[in-house]
Design a protein around this motif. Structure first.
Motif, mmCIF file in Angstrom:
data_model
loop_
_atom_site.group_PDB
_atom_site.id
_atom_site.type_symbol
_atom_site.label_atom_id
_atom_site.label_comp_id
_atom_site.label_asym_id
_atom_site.label_seq_id
_atom_site.Cartn_x
_atom_site.Cartn_y
_atom_site.Cartn_z
ATOM 1 N N ILE A 137 0.836 -1.052 -0.042
ATOM 2 C CA ILE A 137 0.069 0.179 -0.224
ATOM 3 C C ILE A 137 1.071 1.337 -0.118
ATOM 4 O O ILE A 137 0.435 2.362 -0.637
ATOM 5 C CB ILE A 137 -0.865 -0.083 1.313
ATOM 6 C CG1 ILE A 137 -1.919 -1.189 1.107
ATOM 7 C CG2 ILE A 137 -1.580 1.424 1.365
ATOM 8 C CD1 ILE A 137 -2.705 -1.554 2.307
ATOM 9 N N ALA A 138 1.915 1.158 0.623
ATOM 10 C CA ALA A 138 2.790 2.256 0.792
ATOM 11 C C ALA A 138 3.391 3.037 -0.549
ATOM 12 O O ALA A 138 4.325 3.820 -0.761
ATOM 13 C CB ALA A 138 4.013 1.894 1.868
ATOM 14 N N GLU A 139 3.397 1.900 -1.460
ATOM 15 C CA GLU A 139 4.183 2.064 -2.815
ATOM 16 C C GLU A 139 3.087 3.220 -3.593
ATOM 17 O O GLU A 139 3.356 3.536 -4.615
ATOM 18 C CB GLU A 139 4.234 0.728 -3.580
ATOM 19 C CG GLU A 139 5.074 -0.143 -3.073
ATOM 20 C CD GLU A 139 6.330 0.216 -3.370
ATOM 21 O OE1 GLU A 139 6.851 1.250 -3.944
ATOM 22 O OE2 GLU A 139 7.416 -0.614 -2.458
ATOM 23 N N TRP A 140 2.095 3.459 -3.284
ATOM 24 C CA TRP A 140 1.140 4.168 -3.706
ATOM 25 C C TRP A 140 0.826 5.576 -3.318
ATOM 26 O O TRP A 140 0.892 5.650 -1.783
ATOM 27 C CB TRP A 140 -0.453 3.567 -3.914
ATOM 28 C CG TRP A 140 -0.006 2.278 -4.799
ATOM 29 C CD1 TRP A 140 -0.197 1.104 -4.266
ATOM 30 C CD2 TRP A 140 -0.326 2.208 -6.067
ATOM 31 N NE1 TRP A 140 0.036 0.043 -5.378
ATOM 32 C CE2 TRP A 140 -0.040 0.900 -6.469
ATOM 33 C CE3 TRP A 140 -0.754 2.961 -7.455
ATOM 34 C CZ2 TRP A 140 -0.166 0.000 -7.852
ATOM 35 C CZ3 TRP A 140 -0.553 2.568 -8.502
ATOM 36 C CH2 TRP A 140 -0.597 1.002 -8.776
ATOM 37 N N SER A 141 0.649 6.712 -3.875
ATOM 38 C CA SER A 141 0.272 8.019 -3.568
ATOM 39 C C SER A 141 -1.260 8.260 -3.641
ATOM 40 O O SER A 141 -1.575 7.805 -4.878
ATOM 41 C CB SER A 141 1.252 8.905 -4.031
ATOM 42 O OG SER A 141 2.351 8.378 -3.522
ATOM 43 N N ILE A 142 -2.003 9.109 -3.063
ATOM 44 C CA ILE A 142 -3.066 9.574 -3.473
ATOM 45 C C ILE A 142 -3.115 10.781 -4.123
ATOM 46 O O ILE A 142 -2.031 11.820 -3.699
ATOM 47 C CB ILE A 142 -3.922 9.963 -2.082
ATOM 48 C CG1 ILE A 142 -4.166 8.667 -1.224
ATOM 49 C CG2 ILE A 142 -5.224 10.467 -2.524
ATOM 50 C CD1 ILE A 142 -4.970 7.591 -1.814
ATOM 51 N N GLY A 148 -9.794 16.455 -4.790
ATOM 52 C CA GLY A 148 -10.871 15.468 -4.908
ATOM 53 C C GLY A 148 -11.452 14.927 -3.498
ATOM 54 O O GLY A 148 -10.377 14.685 -2.605
ATOM 55 N N SER A 149 -12.695 14.787 -3.118
ATOM 56 C CA SER A 149 -13.322 14.155 -2.036
ATOM 57 C C SER A 149 -13.554 12.704 -2.045
ATOM 58 O O SER A 149 -14.252 12.294 -1.007
ATOM 59 C CB SER A 149 -14.227 15.094 -1.375
ATOM 60 O OG SER A 149 -15.437 15.183 -2.281
ATOM 61 N N GLY A 150 -13.326 11.958 -3.095
ATOM 62 C CA GLY A 150 -13.355 10.663 -3.067
ATOM 63 C C GLY A 150 -12.468 9.888 -2.219
ATOM 64 O O GLY A 150 -11.496 10.389 -1.820
ATOM 65 N N ILE A 151 -12.882 8.821 -1.558
ATOM 66 C CA ILE A 151 -11.935 7.936 -0.711
ATOM 67 C C ILE A 151 -11.413 6.646 -1.130
ATOM 68 O O ILE A 151 -12.401 5.939 -1.815
ATOM 69 C CB ILE A 151 -12.871 7.703 0.737
ATOM 70 C CG1 ILE A 151 -13.238 9.123 1.234
ATOM 71 C CG2 ILE A 151 -12.118 6.963 1.531
ATOM 72 C CD1 ILE A 151 -14.318 8.909 2.254
ATOM 73 N N TRP A 152 -10.410 6.615 -1.167
ATOM 74 C CA TRP A 152 -9.527 5.108 -1.480
ATOM 75 C C TRP A 152 -9.445 4.373 -0.044
ATOM 76 O O TRP A 152 -8.921 5.048 0.704
ATOM 77 C CB TRP A 152 -8.302 5.435 -2.097
ATOM 78 C CG TRP A 152 -8.394 5.660 -3.845
ATOM 79 C CD1 TRP A 152 -8.355 6.920 -4.186
ATOM 80 C CD2 TRP A 152 -8.379 4.656 -4.788
ATOM 81 N NE1 TRP A 152 -8.538 6.854 -5.637
ATOM 82 C CE2 TRP A 152 -8.794 5.515 -5.843
ATOM 83 C CE3 TRP A 152 -8.532 3.304 -4.705
ATOM 84 C CZ2 TRP A 152 -8.552 4.819 -7.086
ATOM 85 C CZ3 TRP A 152 -8.666 2.691 -6.104
ATOM 86 C CH2 TRP A 152 -8.793 3.528 -7.240
ATOM 87 N N PRO A 209 1.691 13.742 -11.139
ATOM 88 C CA PRO A 209 0.312 14.103 -10.389
ATOM 89 C C PRO A 209 0.323 15.068 -9.414
ATOM 90 O O PRO A 209 -0.713 15.718 -9.268
ATOM 91 C CB PRO A 209 -0.213 12.858 -9.997
ATOM 92 C CG PRO A 209 0.622 11.994 -10.748
ATOM 93 C CD PRO A 209 1.943 12.349 -10.746
ATOM 94 N N ALA A 210 1.546 15.250 -8.706
ATOM 95 C CA ALA A 210 1.625 16.141 -7.378
ATOM 96 C C ALA A 210 1.695 17.611 -7.818
ATOM 97 O O ALA A 210 1.444 18.189 -7.188
ATOM 98 C CB ALA A 210 2.558 15.677 -6.656
#
Length: 288
Positions: A137-142, A148-152, A209-210
């Motif tokens: 999970i730590a390999e991924w960034s939001i 955005g207010s969607g939730i992963w 993306p950041a």
């Protein structure tokens, strides 16, 4: 145990599955089939690096073979012999069971295959694409949908996006690519109920993306679910390339520059209360 994703398309998984031609009438003495008469044992022979021959020891009482190749989708019916390409280093758990007349199932047989080295071309460039551990999970960034207010959420070996009121959100990961090489992107995508007024897309581009001020779009949409186009409106669970509404792209990314690119998965909409989930995320080089 770590399960390794195995893909069914040509350059990743060389396997042809079908029905075994056998029926009650072919049995010598027209015997009633019992579980003890069914043989689900099988052998695995290494043909070359990352390539294997799978052979069932099925007898004449067997009507159908069922194989679980560790891709997270469970058992699939198939032949009693086939070739298997395992491009990633790791430990693969191959499971097999068979059925006889009357739908009688055998006991399950399991064999482990250890692949020491990833294939240099077809090896998966994505890290943590199965979401099995906290390190995955730590390999991924939001990101990918600023503000955005969607939730992963990350649970049960998958990443799930929920959203409502036209909100959205994305996740992304940096990868290293080579100029001129093409890469195939795919993943297992599912929804328990389907969605309304929803989009869900995959991009691969060079813009971080950041740093963006709008929804991520670099490189164009490579895979997409779009309820306005008729996909994702009812429950589904299959590989993204088989359900995408943009088959012309079909998850293929061709690098124009050697260096860091970003795989971005983002979505949102009016009604994603039950969410869309992804797992077994892969990005692999295509053989030239």
């Amino acid at each position: 145990m770590k399960n390794i994703s195995i893909k069914y398309f040509g350059f990743i998984l060389l396997i042809s599955l079908g029905m075994v031609s056998c029926s009650q009438e072919t049995y010598d003495n027209q015997e009633i089939v019992t579980e003890q008469m069914l043989d689900a044992t099988f052998t695995i022979t290494e043909l070359s690096a990352n390539n294997y021959q799978i052979t069932s020891n099925s007898n004449d009482y067997v009507i159908n073979n069922y194989w679980d190749l560790g891709n997270g989708t469970g058992y699939s019916s198939g032949k009693n012999t086939f070739k298997l390409f395992l491009p990633d280093a790791g430990e693969y758990e191959i499971k097999h069971k068979v059925t006889g007349a009357g739908g009688i199932f055998s006991t399950e047989e399991t064999t482990l295959v250890t692949v020491p080295t990833s294939d240099p071309v077809a090896g998966n460039l994505i890290k943590g694409g199965k979401f099995n551990t906290d390190d995955d999970i730590a390999e991924w960034s939001i990101g990918g949908v600023p503000g955005g207010s969607g939730i992963w959420t990350f649970a049960d070996n998958k990443a799930t996006l929920t959203a409502s009121g036209w909100s959205g959100q994305g996740i992304y990961q940096a990868i290293e690519v080579e100029e001129g090489r093409s890469y195939q992107i795919d993943m297992y995508i599912s929804s328990t109920s389907g969605c309304t007024d929803t989009w869900f897309e995959v991009y691969c581009g060079y813009v971080d993306p950041a740093t963006i001020s709008g929804d991520y779009s670099d490189g164009g949409s490579l895979l997409a679910i779009n309820t306005w186009a008729g996909s994702g409106t009812s429950a589904f669970g299959q590989m993204f390339t088989t359900i995408a509404t943009n088959p012309e792209a079909n998850g293929l990314f061709t690098a124009t520059v050697t260096g860091t690119a970003y795989l971005v998965i983002r979505g949102g909409g009016s009604d994603m209360q039950d969410g869309i989930s992804v797992t077994n995320i892969e990005l692999r080089g295509v053989s030239e």
